[in-house]
Scaffold this active site. Structure first.
Site, PDB file in Angstrom:
ATOM      1  N   LYS A 282       0.874  -1.195   0.000  1.00 18.39           N
ATOM      2  CA  LYS A 282       0.000   0.000   0.000  1.00 18.39           C
ATOM      3  C   LYS A 282       0.908   1.241   0.000  1.00 18.39           C
ATOM      4  O   LYS A 282       1.803   1.334   0.830  1.00 18.39           O
ATOM      5  CB  LYS A 282      -0.871  -0.033   1.263  1.00 18.39           C
ATOM      6  CG  LYS A 282      -1.610   1.248   1.565  1.00 18.39           C
ATOM      7  CD  LYS A 282      -2.166   1.228   2.977  1.00 18.39           C
ATOM      8  CE  LYS A 282      -1.066   1.393   3.985  1.00 18.39           C
ATOM      9  NZ  LYS A 282      -0.932   2.614   4.700  1.00 18.39           N
TER      10      LYS A 282
ATOM     11  N   ASP B  90      -6.166   0.136   9.293  1.00 19.37           N
ATOM     12  CA  ASP B  90      -5.721   0.169   7.895  1.00 19.37           C
ATOM     13  C   ASP B  90      -6.133  -1.073   7.109  1.00 19.37           C
ATOM     14  O   ASP B  90      -5.800  -1.188   5.929  1.00 19.37           O
ATOM     15  CB  ASP B  90      -4.182   0.274   7.849  1.00 19.37           C
ATOM     16  CG  ASP B  90      -3.727   1.714   7.753  1.00 19.37           C
ATOM     17  OD1 ASP B  90      -4.590   2.610   7.730  1.00 19.37           O
ATOM     18  OD2 ASP B  90      -2.510   1.936   7.695  1.00 19.37           O
TER      19      ASP B  90
HETATM   20  P1  ATP Z   1       1.284   0.851   8.037  1.00 23.80           P
HETATM   21  O1  ATP Z   1       1.778   1.309   6.700  1.00 23.80           O
HETATM   22  O2  ATP Z   1      -0.122   0.310   7.990  1.00 23.80           O
HETATM   23  O3  ATP Z   1       1.566   1.833   9.135  1.00 23.80           O
HETATM   24  P2  ATP Z   1       3.649  -0.761   8.353  1.00 23.80           P
HETATM   25  O4  ATP Z   1       3.983  -1.183   6.956  1.00 23.80           O
HETATM   26  O5  ATP Z   1       4.419   0.412   8.879  1.00 23.80           O
HETATM   27  O6  ATP Z   1       2.104  -0.473   8.424  1.00 23.80           O
HETATM   28  P3  ATP Z   1       3.663  -3.522   9.164  1.00 23.80           P
HETATM   29  O7  ATP Z   1       4.710  -4.059   8.260  1.00 23.80           O
HETATM   30  O8  ATP Z   1       2.268  -3.810   8.803  1.00 23.80           O
HETATM   31  O9  ATP Z   1       3.857  -1.938   9.355  1.00 23.80           O
HETATM   32  O10 ATP Z   1       4.010  -4.056  10.652  1.00 23.80           O
HETATM   33  C1  ATP Z   1       3.594  -3.405  11.801  1.00 23.80           C
HETATM   34  C2  ATP Z   1       3.663  -4.359  12.983  1.00 23.80           C
HETATM   35  O11 ATP Z   1       2.728  -5.427  12.809  1.00 23.80           O
HETATM   36  C3  ATP Z   1       5.015  -5.007  13.237  1.00 23.80           C
HETATM   37  O12 ATP Z   1       5.312  -4.797  14.601  1.00 23.80           O
HETATM   38  C4  ATP Z   1       4.804  -6.498  13.006  1.00 23.80           C
HETATM   39  O13 ATP Z   1       5.529  -7.297  13.934  1.00 23.80           O
HETATM   40  C5  ATP Z   1       3.295  -6.677  13.207  1.00 23.80           C
HETATM   41  N1  ATP Z   1       2.690  -7.728  12.330  1.00 23.80           N
HETATM   42  C6  ATP Z   1       1.731  -8.582  12.672  1.00 23.80           C
HETATM   43  N2  ATP Z   1       1.378  -9.356  11.626  1.00 23.80           N
HETATM   44  C7  ATP Z   1       2.141  -9.002  10.605  1.00 23.80           C
HETATM   45  C8  ATP Z   1       2.245  -9.435   9.251  1.00 23.80           C
HETATM   46  N3  ATP Z   1       1.473 -10.409   8.744  1.00 23.80           N
HETATM   47  N4  ATP Z   1       3.131  -8.805   8.457  1.00 23.80           N
HETATM   48  C9  ATP Z   1       3.892  -7.791   8.958  1.00 23.80           C
HETATM   49  N5  ATP Z   1       3.855  -7.350  10.215  1.00 23.80           N
HETATM   50  C10 ATP Z   1       2.975  -7.946  11.044  1.00 23.80           C
END
Ligand code: ATP
Length: 297
Positions: free
Chosen positions: A17, A145
């Site tokens: 995304k 999200d």
């Molecule tokens: P956003 O853009 O929605 O803020 P992000 O890309 O910054 O998200 P994610 O990669 O989704 O962040 O990970 C956020 C947290 O979710 C991490 O601490 C991770 O350990 C936890 N998590 C739980 N399930 C998952 C998964 N399937 N994939 C990635 N992270 C996960």
């Protein structure tokens, strides 16, 4: 998007995304911020494999899998499955594999997209016939999200992210290079830093009234606070801007941070230019991929 399906094993892509723009407004009484964002989804993403099994199992593969610190039961994929079961859907035990290609904590919505893709996959595999609005409601129970990640097209997100509308942005980008400064970002820390500064007067105007053009031109409200805490993001953005030919997409600032960071992106109209840019960023020592936005328009 199903990429393969035998009677036993089903494989899906959970797209990355990208927040083309993100304006953050007032903090509400419940602690969430009002926001308005234009979001796109890419052909690049995590690979999810589902197979009916004797007991639930989750296997993590891929270069970023070791960065997932949450225990299996709290992985967003398992939470999506449990949410459906809690709503009395008869989902058998599943063996799930996540091939983690999207950097974790990189502002590219990896976890939310995995969870949303599981909802779409189970709806498909078990003929649950769930409507989009039902899926959006149930997805919100897993994370703010997750509903937006049910889409495979450009959308606006408003409210706290739960009000999602498919759009055709006037300056629709085609190709994107995703980059990451090789560290994990804490979304909460960035919001805490954002809250230290008074809202810019421009943001006091209700975000509801911002047009798509205004949103696209407005950039990402979290970029400044994120760079303040993590100067490495500023260094990555400067490197990208220096390597980016300024005439790529006139009128649209095309090198930005996505979400709460630390991931950044650059937009292109031409696949070859995107690929060349990607190689240069990799040459500078960063993780980068060149990919295409998914769009039905
Ligand atoms: P956003 O853009 O929605 O803020 P992000 O890309 O910054 O998200 P994610 O990669 O989704 O962040 O990970 C956020 C947290 O979710 C991490 O601490 C991770 O350990 C936890 N998590 C739980 N399930 C998952 C998964 N399937 N994939 C990635 N992270 C996960």
């Amino acid at each position: 998007m199903t990429i393969s399906s035998s009677s036993k094993i089903h494989t899906y892509i959970a797209p990355a995304k990208v927040n083309l723009s993100l304006q953050i407004g007032n903090k509400r009484a419940d602690g969430y911020h009002e926001l308005a964002s234009i979001v796109g989804f890419t052909e690049f993403g995590d690979y999810l494999t589902l197979e009916i099994s004797n007991a639930d199992q989750l296997r993590l593969l891929g270069m970023f899998s070791t960065n997932i610190t949450t225990p299996t039961s709290k992985n967003l994929v398992m939470r999506a499955i449990h949410t459906l079961r809690n709503h009395n859907f008869d989902i058998p035990p599943l063996k799930i594999t996540i091939d983690k290609q999207i950097p974790v904590g990189g502002g590219l919505g990896g976890g939310s997209s995995d969870a949303a893709t599981i909802f779409l996959a189970l709806n498909d595999i078990f003929d649950l016939n769930l409507t989009k609005s039902y899926l959006e409601n149930i997805a919100l129970q897993v994370g703010a999200d997750v509903p937006v990640c049910l889409n495979r097209d450009f959308v606006t997100m408003r409210g706290i992210g739960e009000r999602v509308t498919v759009i055709s942005p006037s300056a629709k980008p085609k190709y994107v290079v995703l980059t990451n400064p090789n560290f994990i970002m804490s979304t909460n820390t960035v919001f805490e830093e954002f809250d230290k500064e008074p809202l810019e007067s421009i943001l006091k105007r209700p975000l509801e009234n911002w047009s798509i053009e205004q949103l696209l031109a407005g950039g990402n409200s979290l970029e400044k606070p994120a760079i303040k805490i993590y100067p490495q993001i500023g260094i990555l953005l400067s490197t990208m801007k220096a390597l980016y030919s300024s005439n790529e997409r006139e009128g649209l600032s095309s090198v930005r941070m996505s979400g709460s960071g630390a991931g950044c992106f650059a937009l292109f109209d031409d696949a070859e230019k995107a690929n060349m840019f990607c190689r240069k960023i990799q040459g500078a020592g960063y993780w980068a991929v060149s990919t295409k936005f998914i769009s039905n328009f």
